[in-house]
Scaffold this active site. Structure first.
Site, PDB file in Angstrom:
ATOM      1  N   SER A 140       0.787  -1.085  -0.083  1.00 27.90           N
ATOM      2  CA  SER A 140      -0.024   0.057  -0.138  1.00 27.90           C
ATOM      3  C   SER A 140       0.977   0.975   0.087  1.00 27.90           C
ATOM      4  CB  SER A 140      -0.884  -0.109   1.218  1.00 27.90           C
ATOM      5  OG  SER A 140      -1.360   1.051   1.430  1.00 27.90           O
ATOM      6  N   TYR A 153      -1.504   0.568  10.808  1.00 28.09           N
ATOM      7  CA  TYR A 153      -1.579  -0.121   9.440  1.00 28.09           C
ATOM      8  C   TYR A 153      -0.243   0.278   8.763  1.00 28.09           C
ATOM      9  CZ  TYR A 153      -3.872  -1.082   4.311  1.00 28.09           C
ATOM     10  OH  TYR A 153      -3.869  -1.327   3.350  1.00 28.09           O
TER      11      TYR A 153
END
Ligand code: NAP
Length: 255
Positions: A140, A153
């Site tokens: 990501s 995250y």
């Protein structure tokens, strides 16, 4: 014009294939003529996916080494794969670091990092033996840029990003191509809803006013392009964002 590989059907295993980017990737590669193992925990979702010819479901938790060994045994018995797509993962919570829940951080680390590690360790010998193996890890932009409320995250995706970089260096000798795809904002059905603990309205607000966020199919297109290229070409890090998201901190919302 570069010729894509087409001598014999390619074979991939895609993790996290029961929804979103993983499901779209399984569909896309199958449409391109690949045989695809679609792996995730939810059997009913996989069965639906496997209605498309060429998709073989495998119910498995990527963080469970025993289940991963069973998946490896099945894939080995059926002829093996040349490409492993580690897409299973996700986010949980948007709390600042000071308020972060240890159990959320633990889940994110186990799913994104340990899950990828467990799959890679199981399938590396097969990919080395193949001679032209590919590992594609779906990380990501959160794995290269931290943001407020993203700490847990970020930590997990930075970890998966680091694993991917080390793996590329280590496996070049075995002619294994290691690709990293780093998407920005992708409007998938479940990602934000899971992150926001089932709050559908808050999940929709993530995308409100954003003209054309990426879709799962957009990311699948990028993945398919990268793995369909001749094996010696390595798009080693692919950052893919919607135009409306020029950077992590710059998202254009209209209306
Ligand atoms: P998603 O629809 O929630 O997909 C996540 C997939 O991972 C599901 O198929 C889920 O299936 C699977 N999964 C989760 N834990 C698992 C486990 N322990 N074992 C096996 N499978 C597991 O979300 P998505 O948007 O498609 O995201 C896919 C990947 O892209 C993730 O790694 C995510 O972090 C990354 N990403 C997403 C975005 C975005 O904005 N959506 C942006 C950048 C990166 P089961 O629950 O059935 O196991």
């Amino acid at each position: 014009m570069i010729q894509t590989q087409s001598a014999q059907p390619r074979r991939a295993l895609v993790t996290g294939a029961s929804s979103g980017i993983g499901a779209a990737t399984a569909h896309r590669l199958t449409t391109d003529g690949w045989q695809v193992y679609a792996l995730a925990r939810r059997a009913e979702k996989l069965e639906h996916l496997a209605e498309q010819e060429g998709i073989i479901p495998i119910v498995c938790d990527v963080t469970d080494a025993e289940q991963v060994q069973q998946a490896l045994a099945q894939v080995t018995a059926e002829g093996g794969i040349d490409t492993l797509v580690n897409n299973a993962g996700g986010a949980l919570g948007v709390e600042k670091v000071g308020d972060g829940r240890v159990e959320d951080w633990d889940w994110m680390y186990r799913t994104n990092v340990i899950g990828t590690l467990t799959m890679v360790q199981a399938f590396l010998p097969m990919l080395r033996a193949h001679g032209e193996g590919t590992v594609l890890n779906l990380t990501s932009t959160a794995g290269i840029t931290a943001y407020e409320g993203g700490g847990g995250y970020n930590a997990a995706k930075f970890g998966q990003h680091a694993l991917t970089g080390a793996l590329r260096l280590e496996e070049a000798e075995h002619n294994i191509r290691v690709i990293e795809v780093l998407p920005g904002l992708v409007h998938t059905e479940e990602f934000a809803a899971k992150r926001l603990r089932g709050d559908a309205a808050a999940a929709e607000a993530v995308y409100r006013g954003v003209e054309k966020p990426l879709t799962a199919e957009d990311v699948a297109e990028v993945i398919a392009h990268a793995v369909n290229l001749p094996h010696h070409i390595n798009l080693d890090q692919i950052v893919v964002r919607p135009v409306a998201q020029a950077a992590q901190h710059k998202l254009i919302r209209k209306g």
